[in-house]
Design a protein around this motif. Structure first.
Motif, PDB file in Angstrom:
ATOM      1  N   ASN A 176      -8.644  -8.207  -1.933  1.00  0.00           N
ATOM      2  CA  ASN A 176      -7.773  -9.276  -1.446  1.00  0.00           C
ATOM      3  C   ASN A 176      -7.260  -8.896  -0.055  1.00  0.00           C
ATOM      4  OD1 ASN A 176      -5.672 -11.051  -0.891  1.00  0.00           O
ATOM      5  ND2 ASN A 176      -4.878 -11.054  -2.980  1.00  0.00           N
ATOM      6  N   PRO A 177      -7.614  -9.659   0.986  1.00  0.00           N
ATOM      7  CA  PRO A 177      -7.169  -9.294   2.338  1.00  0.00           C
ATOM      8  C   PRO A 177      -5.655  -9.270   2.495  1.00  0.00           C
ATOM      9  CG  PRO A 177      -8.226 -11.467   2.321  1.00  0.00           C
ATOM     10  CD  PRO A 177      -8.469 -10.856   0.980  1.00  0.00           C
ATOM     11  N   LEU A 178      -4.939 -10.028   1.689  1.00  0.00           N
ATOM     12  CA  LEU A 178      -3.480  -9.999   1.766  1.00  0.00           C
ATOM     13  C   LEU A 178      -2.934  -8.648   1.321  1.00  0.00           C
ATOM     14  CD1 LEU A 178      -2.583 -13.557   0.407  1.00  0.00           C
ATOM     15  CD2 LEU A 178      -2.702 -12.790   2.787  1.00  0.00           C
ATOM     16  N   GLU A 179      -3.599  -8.025   0.324  1.00  0.00           N
ATOM     17  CA  GLU A 179      -3.175  -6.697  -0.120  1.00  0.00           C
ATOM     18  C   GLU A 179      -3.450  -5.657   0.955  1.00  0.00           C
ATOM     19  OE1 GLU A 179      -1.493  -5.759  -2.880  1.00  0.00           O
ATOM     20  OE2 GLU A 179      -1.292  -7.894  -3.304  1.00  0.00           O
ATOM     21  N   GLY A 180      -4.604  -5.770   1.639  1.00  0.00           N
ATOM     22  CA  GLY A 180      -4.903  -4.847   2.730  1.00  0.00           C
ATOM     23  C   GLY A 180      -3.894  -4.964   3.859  1.00  0.00           C
ATOM     24  N   ALA A 181      -3.521  -6.209   4.199  1.00  0.00           N
ATOM     25  CA  ALA A 181      -2.520  -6.420   5.246  1.00  0.00           C
ATOM     26  C   ALA A 181      -1.176  -5.837   4.828  1.00  0.00           C
ATOM     27  CB  ALA A 181      -2.392  -7.909   5.544  1.00  0.00           C
ATOM     28  N   ARG A 182      -0.851  -5.948   3.557  1.00  0.00           N
ATOM     29  CA  ARG A 182       0.411  -5.398   3.044  1.00  0.00           C
ATOM     30  C   ARG A 182       0.412  -3.874   3.139  1.00  0.00           C
ATOM     31  NH1 ARG A 182       2.229  -6.299  -3.248  1.00  0.00           N
ATOM     32  NH2 ARG A 182       4.222  -5.182  -3.182  1.00  0.00           N
ATOM     33  N   SER A 183      -0.712  -3.244   2.811  1.00  0.00           N
ATOM     34  CA  SER A 183      -0.811  -1.783   2.894  1.00  0.00           C
ATOM     35  C   SER A 183      -0.659  -1.323   4.340  1.00  0.00           C
ATOM     36  CB  SER A 183      -2.159  -1.317   2.335  1.00  0.00           C
ATOM     37  OG  SER A 183      -2.285  -1.653   0.971  1.00  0.00           O
ATOM     38  N   ARG A 184      -1.354  -1.995   5.244  1.00  0.00           N
ATOM     39  CA  ARG A 184      -1.266  -1.619   6.654  1.00  0.00           C
ATOM     40  C   ARG A 184       0.157  -1.803   7.179  1.00  0.00           C
ATOM     41  NH1 ARG A 184      -4.889  -4.035  11.718  1.00  0.00           N
ATOM     42  NH2 ARG A 184      -3.279  -3.733  13.300  1.00  0.00           N
ATOM     43  N   LYS A 185       0.803  -2.903   6.807  1.00  0.00           N
ATOM     44  CA  LYS A 185       2.167  -3.163   7.289  1.00  0.00           C
ATOM     45  C   LYS A 185       3.128  -2.078   6.804  1.00  0.00           C
ATOM     46  CE  LYS A 185       5.490  -5.823   9.062  1.00  0.00           C
ATOM     47  NZ  LYS A 185       6.717  -5.286   8.469  1.00  0.00           N
ATOM     48  N   LEU A 186       2.983  -1.638   5.562  1.00  0.00           N
ATOM     49  CA  LEU A 186       3.852  -0.585   5.041  1.00  0.00           C
ATOM     50  C   LEU A 186       3.677   0.695   5.848  1.00  0.00           C
ATOM     51  CD1 LEU A 186       5.862   0.477   2.953  1.00  0.00           C
ATOM     52  CD2 LEU A 186       3.928   0.918   1.417  1.00  0.00           C
ATOM     53  N   VAL A 187       2.425   1.036   6.175  1.00  0.00           N
ATOM     54  CA  VAL A 187       2.173   2.235   6.972  1.00  0.00           C
ATOM     55  C   VAL A 187       2.740   2.074   8.377  1.00  0.00           C
ATOM     56  CG1 VAL A 187       0.317   3.526   8.111  1.00  0.00           C
ATOM     57  CG2 VAL A 187       0.199   3.076   5.663  1.00  0.00           C
ATOM     58  N   GLU A 188       2.562   0.921   8.966  1.00  0.00           N
ATOM     59  CA  GLU A 188       3.098   0.697  10.309  1.00  0.00           C
ATOM     60  C   GLU A 188       4.624   0.809  10.326  1.00  0.00           C
ATOM     61  OE1 GLU A 188      -0.373  -2.129  12.239  1.00  0.00           O
ATOM     62  OE2 GLU A 188       1.304  -3.072  11.156  1.00  0.00           O
ATOM     63  N   ASP A 189       5.269   0.283   9.296  1.00  0.00           N
ATOM     64  CA  ASP A 189       6.732   0.405   9.213  1.00  0.00           C
ATOM     65  C   ASP A 189       7.146   1.867   9.035  1.00  0.00           C
ATOM     66  OD1 ASP A 189       6.918  -2.329   9.460  1.00  0.00           O
ATOM     67  OD2 ASP A 189       7.281  -2.699   7.328  1.00  0.00           O
ATOM     68  N   MET A 190       6.379   2.609   8.230  1.00  0.00           N
ATOM     69  CA  MET A 190       6.679   4.025   8.025  1.00  0.00           C
ATOM     70  C   MET A 190       6.536   4.791   9.338  1.00  0.00           C
ATOM     71  SD  MET A 190       5.037   7.196   7.707  1.00  0.00           S
ATOM     72  CE  MET A 190       3.352   6.802   7.217  1.00  0.00           C
ATOM     73  N   ILE A 191       5.458   4.529  10.096  1.00  0.00           N
ATOM     74  CA  ILE A 191       5.247   5.209  11.376  1.00  0.00           C
ATOM     75  C   ILE A 191       6.361   4.860  12.361  1.00  0.00           C
ATOM     76  CG2 ILE A 191       3.712   5.333  13.377  1.00  0.00           C
ATOM     77  CD1 ILE A 191       1.360   5.026  11.417  1.00  0.00           C
ATOM     78  N   ALA A 192       6.777   3.599  12.358  1.00  0.00           N
ATOM     79  CA  ALA A 192       7.895   3.205  13.223  1.00  0.00           C
ATOM     80  C   ALA A 192       9.160   3.961  12.851  1.00  0.00           C
ATOM     81  CB  ALA A 192       8.129   1.701  13.124  1.00  0.00           C
ATOM     82  N   GLY A 193       9.360   4.203  11.563  1.00  0.00           N
ATOM     83  CA  GLY A 193      10.515   4.964  11.123  1.00  0.00           C
ATOM     84  C   GLY A 193      10.501   6.388  11.637  1.00  0.00           C
ATOM     85  N   LEU A 194       9.328   6.979  11.774  1.00  0.00           N
ATOM     86  CA  LEU A 194       9.232   8.336  12.299  1.00  0.00           C
ATOM     87  C   LEU A 194       9.802   8.430  13.709  1.00  0.00           C
ATOM     88  CD1 LEU A 194       5.630   9.294  11.114  1.00  0.00           C
ATOM     89  CD2 LEU A 194       7.792   9.993  10.071  1.00  0.00           C
TER      90      LEU A 194
END
Length: 339
Positions: A176-194
């Motif tokens: 499901n491409p929506l799940e892939g987008a959700r996974s990527r967004k979570l990682v991007e938010d985590m990296i921004a937190g760093l």
């Protein structure tokens, strides 16, 4: 990129990896030619570094590797795809080569025993052909298996990095491409937190508990750092000593960052830049000079939290930037052992 093309690309890379290990040495160029273009390049770890074209890839990477490991098999446990920037199509994966270490490789003495060599690889595709590859191999861990540990002891657990606990990392079915987008967004938010690190040693300033399952997370680091368990284990086993040595580190300079199902991945060449201006790192005194880090990561998500992370650093490359040659260190150890 639509799901059908993503799945097709993943199958192409899976076949490429499989056929490379299954080919006779004399047939490698013929076997690999359908997967690459004349202009394809391969960007790998030191001492191999950049290779231009199929002939260089075969002669300088595959033939020496398979001469050292004549029965080598490549065993990926993550294989995923997606797009990044202007529709660039990518497939990435991680796992290990496994085989009998029968002949020396880049000066690392053969053991005659089975050995594993962890790999991470990102492939960019155009019209069904691989046009670029980025690869990191955990070469210091192979040195360790040969009896020559060139790095200071891990703070994390030494040894093998395990496949995903869910056993679902080979994504050769529709996702499901929506799940892939959700996974990527979570990682991007985590990296921004760093990037929110306040420089004071207060790791809570990065709010990483918002992104990780603090109890369940496992961080599979390269040899030299090792595997850590739980958010606290990760912070004390890797993050704190890393920030104490490189307090101004900046990440996010990625060549690729993509999500597929419950997985996300990124790499950069280098993706992290820093000044070695803090405390000594793994026995090396600070140089006060800037350097870059070749990095690869894969993450697995459960719900709204990250639970596993597979990490590669080209330690040999960035030690060289500090004036330390780990191959010279290994040769000194070999000489002492034989003396």
């Amino acid at each position: 990129m639509d799901s059908e093309r993503n799945l097709k690309n993943k199958k192409i890379v899976a076949e490429y990896w499989s056929r490379a290990c299954g080919a006779n040495s004399s047939d490698l160029t013929f076997v690999l030619q359908p997967f690459l273009t004349r202009e394809s390049y391969w960007q790998g770890p030191h001492p191999i570094n950049r290779l231009e074209g199929l002939d260089a890839l075969v002669e300088e990477f595959y033939r020496p590797l398979f001469a050292a490991f004549p029965d080598a098999v490549r065993e990926p446990y993550i294989l995923m795809g997606g797009e990044y920037r202007s529709g660039d199509e990518w497939v990435s994966g991680t796992g290990h080569f496994r085989g009998t270490f029968a002949a020396d490789w880049h000066g690392i003495p053969a053991t005659g025993k089975e050995a594993t060599l962890r790999f991470g690889e990102f492939c960019r595709l155009e019209k069904g052909k691989i046009v670029a590859s980025y690869v990191i191999l955990d070469i210091p861990d192979l040195m360790r298996q040969a009896g020559y540990d060139v790095l200071a002891p891990n703070l994390g657990q030494d040894g093998f990095a395990y496949p995903p606990k869910a056993g679902d990392g080979i994504l050769l079915t529709g996702q499901n491409p929506l799940e892939g987008a959700r996974s990527r967004k979570l990682v991007e938010d985590m990296i921004a937190g760093l990037s929110d690190y306040d420089g004071s040693g207060n790791l809570d300033s990065m709010h990483q508990e918002d992104f990780w399952d603090a109890e369940k997370m496992v961080w599979y680091g390269p040899h030299g750092i090792g595997t850590t368990f739980g958010l606290n284990g990760f912070q004390e086993g890797h993050q704190r000593p890393f920030l104490e040595s490189f307090p101004d580190r900046k990440g996010g300079n990625h060549v690729c960052r993509h999500g597929d199902g419950l997985y996300a991945a990124s790499t950069g060449w280098p993706s992290v830049k820093a000044k070695f201006a803090g405390k000594p790192y793994k026995g090396v005194p600070p140089t006060n000079a800037a350097f870059g880090m070749r990095v690869m990561d894969w993450w697995r998500r459960e719900g709204d939290k990250l639970v596993e992370n597979w990490v590669f650093l080209d330690f040999i490359d960035f030690y060289l930037q500090w004036g330390v040659d780990l191959f010279e260190r290994m040769q000194t150890m070999i000489g002492e052992n034989n003396g």
